[in-house]
Design an enzyme around this catalytic site. Structure first.
Site, short mmCIF file in Angstrom:
data_model
loop_
_atom_site.label_atom_id
_atom_site.label_comp_id
_atom_site.label_asym_id
_atom_site.label_seq_id
_atom_site.Cartn_x
_atom_site.Cartn_y
_atom_site.Cartn_z
N ALA A 236 0.83 -1.21 0.00
CA ALA A 236 0.00 0.00 0.00
C ALA A 236 0.87 1.26 0.00
O ALA A 236 1.19 1.78 -1.07
CB ALA A 236 -0.95 -0.04 1.19
N ARG A 237 1.26 1.69 1.18
CA ARG A 237 2.16 2.84 1.28
C ARG A 237 3.11 2.62 2.45
O ARG A 237 2.72 2.13 3.51
CB ARG A 237 1.35 4.14 1.51
CG ARG A 237 0.73 4.71 0.25
CD ARG A 237 1.78 5.21 -0.74
NE ARG A 237 1.25 5.74 -1.98
CZ ARG A 237 1.12 5.06 -3.12
NH1 ARG A 237 1.42 3.78 -3.17
NH2 ARG A 237 0.68 5.65 -4.22
N ASP A 261 6.74 -3.97 -0.48
CA ASP A 261 6.81 -3.41 -1.84
C ASP A 261 6.84 -1.88 -1.77
O ASP A 261 7.25 -1.23 -2.72
CB ASP A 261 5.61 -3.88 -2.67
CG ASP A 261 5.69 -3.38 -4.10
OD1 ASP A 261 6.71 -3.67 -4.77
OD2 ASP A 261 4.75 -2.69 -4.56
N GLU A 266 11.48 5.25 0.04
CA GLU A 266 11.88 4.58 -1.22
C GLU A 266 12.21 5.59 -2.33
O GLU A 266 12.92 5.26 -3.28
CB GLU A 266 10.73 3.69 -1.72
CG GLU A 266 9.49 4.49 -2.14
CD GLU A 266 8.24 3.66 -2.38
OE1 GLU A 266 8.23 2.46 -2.10
OE2 GLU A 266 7.24 4.26 -2.83
N HIS A 298 8.32 -0.85 -5.22
CA HIS A 298 7.01 -0.29 -5.58
C HIS A 298 6.59 -0.79 -6.98
O HIS A 298 6.32 0.01 -7.88
CB HIS A 298 7.07 1.24 -5.57
CG HIS A 298 5.72 1.86 -5.35
ND1 HIS A 298 5.50 2.85 -4.43
CD2 HIS A 298 4.51 1.61 -5.92
CE1 HIS A 298 4.23 3.21 -4.45
NE2 HIS A 298 3.61 2.46 -5.35
P1 NAD Z 1 -9.25 2.50 -2.55
O1 NAD Z 1 -9.46 3.96 -2.33
O2 NAD Z 1 -10.11 1.79 -3.54
O3 NAD Z 1 -9.39 1.73 -1.14
C1 NAD Z 1 -8.75 2.16 0.01
C2 NAD Z 1 -9.58 1.72 1.20
O4 NAD Z 1 -8.84 2.01 2.39
C3 NAD Z 1 -10.92 2.43 1.31
O5 NAD Z 1 -11.96 1.48 1.49
C4 NAD Z 1 -10.75 3.31 2.54
O6 NAD Z 1 -11.97 3.51 3.27
C5 NAD Z 1 -9.77 2.50 3.35
N1 NAD Z 1 -9.04 3.26 4.38
C6 NAD Z 1 -8.69 4.56 4.40
N2 NAD Z 1 -8.02 4.83 5.53
C7 NAD Z 1 -7.95 3.68 6.23
C8 NAD Z 1 -7.40 3.32 7.49
N3 NAD Z 1 -6.75 4.21 8.24
N4 NAD Z 1 -7.54 2.05 7.90
C9 NAD Z 1 -8.19 1.14 7.15
N5 NAD Z 1 -8.74 1.41 5.96
C10 NAD Z 1 -8.62 2.67 5.51
O7 NAD Z 1 -7.71 2.34 -2.90
P2 NAD Z 1 -7.02 1.15 -3.71
O8 NAD Z 1 -7.02 1.50 -5.15
O9 NAD Z 1 -7.60 -0.13 -3.25
O10 NAD Z 1 -5.50 1.32 -3.20
C11 NAD Z 1 -5.10 0.80 -1.94
C12 NAD Z 1 -3.65 1.16 -1.68
O11 NAD Z 1 -2.77 0.57 -2.68
C13 NAD Z 1 -3.34 2.66 -1.74
O12 NAD Z 1 -2.44 2.97 -0.69
C14 NAD Z 1 -2.59 2.83 -3.05
O13 NAD Z 1 -1.74 3.94 -3.00
C15 NAD Z 1 -1.81 1.52 -3.09
N6 NAD Z 1 -1.29 1.15 -4.42
C16 NAD Z 1 -0.08 0.54 -4.51
C17 NAD Z 1 0.44 0.16 -5.74
C18 NAD Z 1 1.76 -0.56 -5.86
O14 NAD Z 1 2.26 -0.73 -6.97
N7 NAD Z 1 2.34 -1.02 -4.77
C19 NAD Z 1 -0.28 0.44 -6.90
C20 NAD Z 1 -1.54 1.05 -6.79
C21 NAD Z 1 -2.04 1.40 -5.54
#
Ligand code: NAD
Length: 333
Positions: A236-237, A261, A266, A298
């Site tokens: 995620a982050r 990841d 990073e 990432h």
């Molecule tokens: P999304 O917005 O569809 O879903 C995120 C969910 O997290 C939502 O349901 C939201 O309510 C919930 N949320 C917010 N704050 C929270 C907290 N403190 N505790 C628990 N839940 C919480 O987003 P997504 O598209 O599913 O992306 C999820 C994560 O993946 C993001 O951090 C995004 O940046 C990351 N990501 C990573 C990569 C990678 O290559 N590693 C690529 C794309 C996205």
């Protein structure tokens, strides 16, 4: 319709060709250079939209150049848009469109693969094989995913696909989200707090965005609540995990392993060929050294489908706006 596209990476070439073949009426002029003061010379008033995939900041003068050319739509081949000057785009009357969802499966599959790597003890087995130790022994037996409990933190687009994948292998899947959603309720059982989720899980996969509330959510206290066999997956982050506390928790055997990841610091190293001597970050060096950490830069999103979708959804978003239609990815400025 004519679109000028910057920063075409090598890995996007086939997606761009496919787009051009499928959309012969759109004229796409493609430049490999990122959008800078120098490359902005290619922007002329023959273009209707501009499409970028930018990491470095764009100088103000380039935004003015886009505006002077009469371009009204700025499309980014990314989900994130924090690298652009939104105030300036707004002031110049340029509409911004991004790719909100491009392939949740890419990231979810990566999370699953990383979890399986450790849950089937690939790290230990490889280490034995490297030492020509081919014995069947209790130290490398493992439990099947269908006997495990998986915790999903953040049950949005990616979290729901990850939950579905783990569930398809027979795992019990529980979830935590600040805003529970009905689509996730079909797949998993919600718990009310992260503290309630953590002690139950054999695998925990993070899929929440970085916010001030979840900064270092996984800290010393939470690691103490984990099952010692637990595998933590962070695609995620980076800021969701206190990495120093993670390393300490691994040393204390408070969890089994981690898939990292995304790492908080990073930034300077991602998508680059680095010399090890140039990596000054001691914590990153430790992450790279350990067998109980699977580190990656990432890259969970990096599939051909995701690249195809980033290209086509960004361009289609720009075209929709130009045609006066609503584009799902338009960012309200
Ligand atoms: P999304 O917005 O569809 O879903 C995120 C969910 O997290 C939502 O349901 C939201 O309510 C919930 N949320 C917010 N704050 C929270 C907290 N403190 N505790 C628990 N839940 C919480 O987003 P997504 O598209 O599913 O992306 C999820 C994560 O993946 C993001 O951090 C995004 O940046 C990351 N990501 C990573 C990569 C990678 O290559 N590693 C690529 C794309 C996205």
């Amino acid at each position: 319709m004519k679109i000028i596209l910057f920063n075409a990476r090598e890995d996007e070439k086939s997606a761009l060709k496919k787009y051009q073949d499928e959309n012969p009426t759109i004229q796409l002029d493609i430049y490999n250079e990122p959008l800078t003061s120098e490359s902005a010379q290619y922007i002329t008033n023959e273009y209707d939209a501009i499409c970028v995939s930018q990491v470095k900041e764009i100088p103000d003068e380039v935004y003015y150049k886009i505006s002077e050319a009469g371009i009204k739509v700025f499309a980014t081949r990314s989900a994130g848009f924090d690298m652009y000057k939104l105030d300036l785009l707004k002031k110049l009357g340029i509409r911004l469109v991004r790719v909100p969802v491009y392939s949740p499966n890419a990231i979810a599959e990566y999370a699953l693969s990383g979890a399986l790597y450790f849950s089937r003890n690939f790290d230990l087995i490889q280490n034995n094989v490297n030492n020509n130790d081919f014995r069947w022994q209790p130290s490398i037996t493992s439990d099947e995913v269908r006997t495990k409990t998986v915790g999903i933190i953040g049950t949005g687009n990616i979290g729901r696909v990850a939950a579905t994948l783990f569930k398809s292998l027979g795992a019990k899947v529980i979830g935590y989200d600040v805003y529970q959603n009905d689509a996730a309720k079909e797949i998993l059982t919600y718990v009310d707090t992260v503290e309630e989720l953590v002690p139950q899980c054999d695998i925990i996969s993070l899929h929440a965005p970085a916010t001030s509330e979840n900064y270092h959510l996984f800290n010393e206290e939470l690691f103490k609540k984990m099952k010692p066999n637990c595998i933590l997956v962070n695609t995620a982050r980076g800021s969701l995990v206190d990495t120093k506390a993670l390393l300490n928790a691994l040393d204390q055997k408070q969890l089994r392993a981690a898939v990292i990841d995304t790492y908080e610091f990073e930034g300077p190293y991602v998508n680059k060929l680095n010399n090890i001597e140039d990596i000054k970050d001691e914590v990153l060096l430790q992450l790279l050294k350990r067998n109980d950490i699977l580190y990656s830069p990432h890259i969970a999103f990096y599939t051909n489908t995701a690249i195809d979708n980033l290209v086509s959804i960004a361009l289609n978003g720009a075209i929709k706006i130009l045609n006066g239609e609503e584009a799902e990815g338009e960012v309200k400025l």
